[in-house]
Design a protein around this motif. Structure first.
Motif: not given
Length: 338
Positions: A159-180
Motif C-alpha cells: 500500500g505504501m509503495r502504491q502511495r509513493a507511485m501516486i506521489a511520483m505521478a502527481l509531483i508535477c501536477e499533471p493535467e491528465l492522470l492514467i491509473a493502470d
C-alpha cells in the motif's frame, strides 16, 4: 466548437512478431474533457494497457507501428519524437503503473526518484526538489515522510509503495492522470484508501483521470463514464448509469453477469464462454461473434461477415448490429438469448 482536452481518433497499434502482426489496438476512439473521470475496462489482452502506454508515448523507439491521432489540447502526440514527447510525459500526463515495485528502481531511494521526477520538469535545486518530494509523500499519506524519503522501495509495504507511485505521478501536477490497475494487488481496505486518495488529489489539482482496470466495481465507484474494450476495439462507451442499467453490447452484459453478487447466496459466477480472438488473425465480422449468445438473432449472418461500427445517440455508443437502436437492445438479456 471548443477543442477537446483529449481526442483519440482511430488509434491503431501493431506489433510485428515472428508469428505475424499482433493487432493490439484496432481503431480506438475516445474523447475526454478536463476534470473527467473515466474507466477503461475489459479482459486481459483487450488493449487497455497498450492504449494507455501509447498515450504516454512509451512505445516510441520500439517496433510498434502506431497510426491514428492522439490530440492532446489540439497537438497530435503520435508523430512526436522521443525528445518532443518529454515535456508532456510527467509534466502534462502522469501515470500510476500497475506494479510500483517493478516501476521503481530498486537501487535508489523512493524520495530520490520522486525528487528526480520533479527536477526533470522544474529548474530547482536538489534541496528544493527534496522538500517538494517530502511534501508530496505527506500529501499521499506516507507516515514520517522525512525519514521515509531515504527508504528503498522494498522497505515499503504494498500500500505504501502504491502511495509513493501516486506521489511520483502527481509531483508535477499533471493535467491528465492514467491509473493502470492501481489497486489490483491491494486488499479491500487499502484499495478503498487509494481510490479516495486519487479522488481527493484530483479535486485539488483539477486533473482528468483515466482508470485502466478489469474491476467493474472500481469503475462504478469512482468513474463518470466507462469505455469497454474487446479485441483492441471500443465496443461500448456510456455514462455510468447507462452502462449498468441500459447495457447495449452483449460483451458488457457478460462482464456485468460475471461480477460476484452479494444477493447470490451460492456465490456462483457466470463466466463468458470461449476465449478472446487471436490478435494475429482477427475475424472478418464482429470480434465477439464466436462468444456472443445473441449473434444468431441477427439476420443474414451479419455478425460473421460484417464488422459492426460504433454507433448510438449522445454519449451512449455501442459496436453491435443488434444495438443499432439502443432502446430495443434493452430487451435482449443474456438469459433470454440462452
Amino acid at each position: 466548437m471548443a477543442t477537446p482536452f483529449l481526442d483519440i481518433r482511430d488509434l491503431r497499434v501493431d506489433f510485428p512478431t515472428d508469428d505475424g502482426v499482433v493487432h493490439a489496438v484496432n481503431g480506438m476512439d475516445l474523447r475526454l474533457e478536463r476534470g473527467d473521470t473515466i474507466g477503461i475496462v475489459g479482459e486481459s489482452g483487450s488493449g487497455k494497457t497498450v492504449t494507455s502506454q501509447t498515450l504516454m508515448g512509451l512505445l516510441k523507439g520500439s517496433s510498434a507501428r502506431v497510426t491514428g491521432q492522439i490530440l492532446f489540447e489540439g497537438t497530435d502526440l503520435v508523430p512526436l519524437t522521443e525528445n518532443e514527447m518529454r515535456p508532456y510525459r510527467g509534466r502534462k500526463i502522469g501515470m500510476i503503473f500497475q506494479d510500483p515495485l517493478s516501476a521503481m528502481h530498486p537501487y535508489y531511494t523512493v524520495g530520490t526518484q520522486i525528487a528526480e521526477a520533479y527536477r526533470v520538469h522544474n529548474r530547482v535545486s536538489a534541496k528544493a526538489a527534496k522538500a517538494q518530494a517530502i511534501d508530496m509523500l505527506a500529501r499521499v499519506g506516507i507516515p514520517d515522510p522525512v525519514s521515509r524519503y531515504d527508504a528503498h522501495p522494498h522497505e515499503f509495504s504494498g500500500g505504501m509503495r502504491q502511495r509513493a507511485m501516486i506521489a511520483m505521478a502527481l509531483i508535477c501536477e499533471p493535467e491528465l492522470l492514467i491509473a493502470d490497475e492501481p489497486t489490483t494487488a491491494l486488499d479491500v481496505t487499502v484499495q478503498a484508501q487509494i481510490l479516495d486518495l486519487i479522488s481527493s488529489l484530483q479535486q485539488e489539482t483539477g486533473s482528468a483521470v483515466v482508470y485502466v482496470t478489469h474491476d467493474l466495481g472500481v469503475v462504478a465507484e469512482v468513474c463518470q463514464r466507462v469505455v469497454v474494450m474487446y479485441g483492441g476495439q471500443c465496443v461500448e462507451q456510456a455514462e455510468m448509469e447507462d452502462a449498468f442499467l441500459r447495457t447495449a453490447h452483449p460483451y458488457t452484459k457478460g462482464l456485468l453477469a460475471s461480477m460476484p453478487s452479494m444477493a447470490d447466496e451460492a456465490g456462483r459466477l457466470t463466466p463468458i464462454p470461449g476465449f478472446p480472438p487471436s490478435l494475429l488473425d482477427l475475424p472478418q465480422g464482429c470480434l465477439f461473434a464466436d462468444r456472443c449468445p445473441v449473434a444468431h438473432l441477427v439476420p443474414g449472418n451479419r455478425c460473421r461477415t460484417e464488422r459492426p461500427v460504433l454507433h448510438g445517440a449522445g454519449s451512449h455508443r455501442s459496436r453491435c448490429h443488434l444495438s443499432e437502436d439502443l432502446g430495443a437492445s434493452e430487451s435482449i438479456t443474456m438469459e433470454a438469448a440462452r
